[in-house]
Scaffold this active site. Structure first.
Site, PDB file in Angstrom:
ATOM      1  N   GLY A  13       0.863  -1.184   0.053  1.00 48.58           N
ATOM      2  CA  GLY A  13       0.049   0.016   0.030  1.00 48.58           C
ATOM      3  C   GLY A  13       0.727   1.256   0.086  1.00 48.58           C
ATOM      4  O   GLY A  13       0.533   2.150  -0.532  1.00 48.58           O
ATOM      5  N   TYR A 182      -6.734 -17.749   5.186  1.00 44.43           N
ATOM      6  CA  TYR A 182      -6.216 -16.471   4.465  1.00 44.43           C
ATOM      7  C   TYR A 182      -6.490 -16.524   3.172  1.00 44.43           C
ATOM      8  O   TYR A 182      -7.157 -15.550   2.659  1.00 44.43           O
ATOM      9  CB  TYR A 182      -4.559 -16.549   4.722  1.00 44.43           C
ATOM     10  CG  TYR A 182      -4.217 -15.423   3.703  1.00 44.43           C
ATOM     11  CD1 TYR A 182      -4.089 -13.904   4.071  1.00 44.43           C
ATOM     12  CD2 TYR A 182      -3.343 -15.787   2.469  1.00 44.43           C
ATOM     13  CE1 TYR A 182      -3.467 -13.120   3.018  1.00 44.43           C
ATOM     14  CE2 TYR A 182      -3.067 -14.855   1.638  1.00 44.43           C
ATOM     15  CZ  TYR A 182      -2.990 -13.606   1.843  1.00 44.43           C
ATOM     16  OH  TYR A 182      -2.551 -12.642   1.082  1.00 44.43           O
TER      17      TYR A 182
HETATM   18  C1  UD1 Z   1       1.642 -17.587   0.623  1.00 46.00           C
HETATM   19  C2  UD1 Z   1       0.264 -17.292   0.150  1.00 46.00           C
HETATM   20  C3  UD1 Z   1       0.711 -15.766  -0.645  1.00 46.00           C
HETATM   21  C4  UD1 Z   1       1.269 -14.902   0.285  1.00 46.00           C
HETATM   22  C5  UD1 Z   1       2.486 -15.383   1.051  1.00 46.00           C
HETATM   23  C6  UD1 Z   1       3.200 -14.302   1.917  1.00 46.00           C
HETATM   24  C7  UD1 Z   1      -0.364 -19.271  -0.447  1.00 46.00           C
HETATM   25  C8  UD1 Z   1      -0.326 -20.384  -1.527  1.00 46.00           C
HETATM   26  N1  UD1 Z   1       0.253 -18.117  -0.858  1.00 46.00           N
HETATM   27  O1  UD1 Z   1       2.572 -17.897  -0.182  1.00 46.00           O
HETATM   28  O2  UD1 Z   1      -0.511 -15.665  -1.084  1.00 46.00           O
HETATM   29  O3  UD1 Z   1       1.453 -13.694  -0.406  1.00 46.00           O
HETATM   30  O4  UD1 Z   1       2.281 -16.390   1.725  1.00 46.00           O
HETATM   31  O5  UD1 Z   1       1.942 -14.132   2.897  1.00 46.00           O
HETATM   32  O6  UD1 Z   1      -0.976 -19.566   0.619  1.00 46.00           O
HETATM   33  N2  UD1 Z   1       9.408 -21.553   3.125  1.00 46.00           N
HETATM   34  C9  UD1 Z   1      10.773 -21.983   3.809  1.00 46.00           C
HETATM   35  N3  UD1 Z   1      11.032 -21.494   4.951  1.00 46.00           N
HETATM   36  C10 UD1 Z   1      10.636 -20.303   5.561  1.00 46.00           C
HETATM   37  C11 UD1 Z   1       9.570 -19.690   5.012  1.00 46.00           C
HETATM   38  C12 UD1 Z   1       8.798 -20.477   3.609  1.00 46.00           C
HETATM   39  O7  UD1 Z   1      11.244 -22.880   3.335  1.00 46.00           O
HETATM   40  O8  UD1 Z   1      11.146 -20.044   6.633  1.00 46.00           O
HETATM   41  C13 UD1 Z   1       8.869 -22.067   2.050  1.00 46.00           C
HETATM   42  C14 UD1 Z   1       7.708 -22.584   1.924  1.00 46.00           C
HETATM   43  O9  UD1 Z   1       7.303 -23.719   2.585  1.00 46.00           O
HETATM   44  C15 UD1 Z   1       7.108 -22.287   0.813  1.00 46.00           C
HETATM   45  C16 UD1 Z   1       8.019 -21.153   0.250  1.00 46.00           C
HETATM   46  O10 UD1 Z   1       8.891 -21.104   0.763  1.00 46.00           O
HETATM   47  O11 UD1 Z   1       7.462 -23.530  -0.090  1.00 46.00           O
HETATM   48  C17 UD1 Z   1       7.222 -19.880   0.083  1.00 46.00           C
HETATM   49  O12 UD1 Z   1       6.488 -19.638   1.318  1.00 46.00           O
HETATM   50  P1  UD1 Z   1       6.040 -17.944   1.673  1.00 46.00           P
HETATM   51  O13 UD1 Z   1       7.013 -17.058   1.258  1.00 46.00           O
HETATM   52  O14 UD1 Z   1       5.190 -18.406   3.053  1.00 46.00           O
HETATM   53  O15 UD1 Z   1       4.770 -17.834   0.521  1.00 46.00           O
HETATM   54  P2  UD1 Z   1       3.763 -18.870  -0.103  1.00 46.00           P
HETATM   55  O16 UD1 Z   1       3.493 -19.987   0.930  1.00 46.00           O
HETATM   56  O17 UD1 Z   1       4.071 -19.216  -1.455  1.00 46.00           O
END
Ligand code: UD1
Length: 370
Positions: A13, A182
């Protein structure tokens, strides 16, 4: 022309507010300054030229005041933690569903006043991305991987015939399969806005953001997304924790490209009443993100592959941006290397508190990380 940006103090935003002001719009912000994101303080990046109303989106009277003389509404206000939404359900439904309901109900009282409503939607509403079966060539829209498969660390998505599926770009035609509170609430926001917009002839556009990164991400908020989480950990000398095997991919889009799409959505009539993906169309694995960030910070820290997985996580999802190109004339401009460099330059001056460990424990005790 007066523009209202709900959630205008937040990550996306606030960048949007800056761009609108630069284009000469009069901007009003409605934002409650959520404690977890802002620590209850007005952020330094809040644009001084914008009018600021601190209020909850569920407060109908405040929303009514915020809408006075406004012709364009950007609805960016939302609670954004996927994992957290699975245990703070009321909070998420309230802010995202009820908040949108309050905004729309107030807008329907004077529909002719509004030239445009643009709502922030999310790729999360797709669930798994689109895939192709390499043996049959068939396009497949799989649901979530089974618990059994994940417990056996078989991370890739399989077709019914046991073939490993190939991810392909996900278009807006893909059936929606939100897998978290969410995501359901984002689907609701999008559909409430499009339905009410259509009925009251308020031209409405829903932009489905993919994985957005950039400056002003709330680093101390462990629910913001993997780029911010990994950066905060690396800055504190800790290893990024990678779920699954790190080969899962996402479409990381720089916040300035999200802003670009929002500005185009305001101008282009072709986009009215449409839901449109905003990403880059390029897949990047989580492992690559960890490596790029560590390298960028000059830290010799290898990520830790924890082999655990998050409940409701998808394996691959990358945007098909054909529709955005066609209807908006959108073209992503920031390459990941460039965008991460800018993120890191900014992060170096931040003092992020690392709350990831606490958040992960929170998820583990609820069996949401296994
Ligand atoms: C989710 C939402 C998306 C939102 C985003 C941020 C879904 C499908 N999408 O995306 O709309 O914008 O969150 O709030 O729910 N990961 C790690 N280690 C970590 C954190 C994450 O390995 O410490 C991995 C997760 O397992 C995943 C990837 O990174 O495979 C992306 O995670 P994240 O950034 O949380 O986003 P999404 O889950 O894709």
């Amino acid at each position: 022309m007066k523009v209202l940006v709900t959630g205008g103090a937040g990550f996306i935003g606030s960048h949007l507010v800056d761009a609108l002001i630069e284009k000469g719009y009069q901007v009003r912000i409605l934002d409650s300054l959520v404690e977890q994101v802002h620590g209850g303080k007005i952020p330094d990046h809040l644009n001084k030229e914008a009018e600021f109303i601190r209020a909850d989106i569920c407060d109908a009277e405040a929303v009514r005041k915020a809408l006075e003389d406004v012709e364009v509404v950007y609805h960016q206000a939302a609670e954004v933690g996927v994992g957290q939404s699975m245990y703070e359900i009321v909070r998420y439904v309230k802010a995202n569903d009820l908040g949108t309901a309050v905004l729309l109900e107030e807008m329907t009282k004077k529909p002719a006043q509004f030239k445009k409503l643009i709502v922030a939607s999310s790729m999360s509403i797709y669930g798994e991305g689109a895939y192709r079966n390499p043996k049959t060539g068939e396009i497949v829209y799989p649901q979530l991987r089974t618990d059994e498969q994940l417990a056996n660390h078989q991370w890739e998505v399989m077709d019914k015939d046991g073939t490993e599926l190939e991810p392909i770009p996900t278009s807006e035609e893909k059936p929606l399969f939100p897998t978290s509170v969410y995501a359901v609430s984002k689907q609701d926001q999008e559909q409430y806005c499009l339905a009410v917009g259509r009925a009251y002839k308020i031209p409405t556009v829903a932009l489905r953001y993919f994985n957005v990164y950039g400056t002003r991400q709330a680093l101390s908020n462990p629910y913001t997304g993997v780029c911010a989480i990994f950066s905060a950990r690396l800055l504190n000398g800790q290893k990024p924790l990678i779920f699954e095997d790190g080969n899962q991919t996402r479409d990381f889009v720089h916040v300035s490209d999200i802003v670009q799409a929002n500005l185009l959505a305001l101008e282009k009539e072709e986009a009215n009443y449409q839901a449109i993906n905003v990403g880059t169309g390029i897949p990047t694995s989580v492992k690559e993100i960890a490596q790029m960030l560590a390298k960028g910070l000059g830290k010799d820290i290898e990520p830790e592959i924890v082999g655990k997985y998050r409940e409701g996580d998808i394996r691959h999802c990358v945007a098909d941006i054909t529709k955005a190109r066609k209807l908006l004339g959108y073209e992503p401009k920031v390459r990941l290397e460039e965008g991460l460099r800018e993120l890191l330059d900014w992060i170096k001056d931040q003092k992020p508190e690392d709350r990831v460990a606490t958040a992960t424990v929170e998820l583990m005790t609820r069996n949401l990380v296994k």
